[in-house]
Design a protein around this motif. Sequence first.
Motif, PDB file in Angstrom:
ATOM      1  N   GLY A 170       0.801  -1.216   0.000  1.00  0.00           N
ATOM      2  CA  GLY A 170       0.000   0.000   0.000  1.00  0.00           C
ATOM      3  C   GLY A 170       0.832   1.263   0.000  1.00  0.00           C
ATOM      4  N   ARG A 171       0.222   2.361  -0.417  1.00  0.00           N
ATOM      5  CA  ARG A 171       0.921   3.651  -0.425  1.00  0.00           C
ATOM      6  C   ARG A 171       1.375   4.050   0.975  1.00  0.00           C
ATOM      7  N   ALA A 172       0.513   3.829   1.965  1.00  0.00           N
ATOM      8  CA  ALA A 172       0.870   4.198   3.336  1.00  0.00           C
ATOM      9  C   ALA A 172       2.080   3.413   3.814  1.00  0.00           C
ATOM     10  N   GLU A 173       2.168   2.143   3.408  1.00  0.00           N
ATOM     11  CA  GLU A 173       3.308   1.308   3.797  1.00  0.00           C
ATOM     12  C   GLU A 173       4.594   1.824   3.159  1.00  0.00           C
ATOM     13  N   ILE A 175       5.141   4.949   2.237  1.00  0.00           N
ATOM     14  CA  ILE A 175       5.453   6.199   2.951  1.00  0.00           C
ATOM     15  C   ILE A 175       6.158   5.876   4.257  1.00  0.00           C
ATOM     16  N   GLU A 176       5.647   4.893   4.981  1.00  0.00           N
ATOM     17  CA  GLU A 176       6.192   4.521   6.295  1.00  0.00           C
ATOM     18  C   GLU A 176       7.641   4.074   6.207  1.00  0.00           C
ATOM     19  N   SER A 181       9.669  10.566   8.685  1.00  0.00           N
ATOM     20  CA  SER A 181       8.407  10.586   9.425  1.00  0.00           C
ATOM     21  C   SER A 181       7.559  11.818   9.134  1.00  0.00           C
ATOM     22  N   ASP A 184       3.874  13.608   4.220  1.00  0.00           N
ATOM     23  CA  ASP A 184       2.414  13.664   4.266  1.00  0.00           C
ATOM     24  C   ASP A 184       1.835  12.425   3.587  1.00  0.00           C
ATOM     25  N   PRO A 185       1.151  11.550   4.332  1.00  0.00           N
ATOM     26  CA  PRO A 185       0.618  10.318   3.733  1.00  0.00           C
ATOM     27  C   PRO A 185      -0.470  10.572   2.704  1.00  0.00           C
ATOM     28  N   MET A 186      -1.029  11.799   2.673  1.00  0.00           N
ATOM     29  CA  MET A 186      -2.086  12.117   1.723  1.00  0.00           C
ATOM     30  C   MET A 186      -1.541  12.714   0.424  1.00  0.00           C
ATOM     31  N   GLY A 214      -2.815  -0.711  -3.647  1.00  0.00           N
ATOM     32  CA  GLY A 214      -1.475  -0.137  -3.787  1.00  0.00           C
ATOM     33  C   GLY A 214      -0.760  -0.657  -5.007  1.00  0.00           C
TER      34      GLY A 214
END
Length: 220
Positions: A170-173, A175-176, A181, A184-186, A214
């Motif tokens: 996924g995109r959030a993963e 980013i993480e 840190s 921006d996750p958005m 993702g």
Amino acid sequence: MTRVMVVEDDEDLRVAVAAKLRAEGLRVDAAHDIATADDALRGGHYDCVVFDRMLPDGDAIDYVRARRLQGWGVPVLFLTARDSLADRVAGFEHGGDDYLVKPFSVAELSARVANLCRRSGGRPSVLRHADLEMDCARREVRRDGVLLTLSDKEFAVLEYLLARADHAVGRAELIEHCWDSGADPMSNVVDVVVKRLRRKLREPELIHTLRGRGYLLGTP
């Protein structure tokens, strides 16, 4: 992407160390005390932690010793102004993997951190999928034998996808694991990097978009 935590209460030194490690292509999080570091360390994966010995809320040796008893295995480099033999021995006896006395060269610290990160990963130094090959140690990527030129961020994203080939990420993963840190996750930073990667990797397409899930490197 290799991820490092720097725990140092001297702000100037913390910023300098973090900047140097980021310049080497590492993802760096920073904390000024043990409590803040502990929250992050329990919530995410790290390949190495750089701990100043004496912090506002205690001696980092006590924290590391307690975590080792719980089975925590992340490599630790201690920084300290304490240069006696007894202090250095204590650092190793209570869970430290390396020990650097202040004042020190930031370049030397960076080299020591890189060495600890290599030890911690247990990951193959060369990742392959189909005709794509990534040499993580040399930081080289080839497609069908042709050397590709990637930015640090493109390399980090491709490395993460390669290590999880044939699994949706996924995109959030991303980013993480591939951004600091503060990202921006958005935002659309992931989409931009993946678009550049697809162009550089050429046809046939290796990175696929899975609606609502993702990206996947491999066969959808």
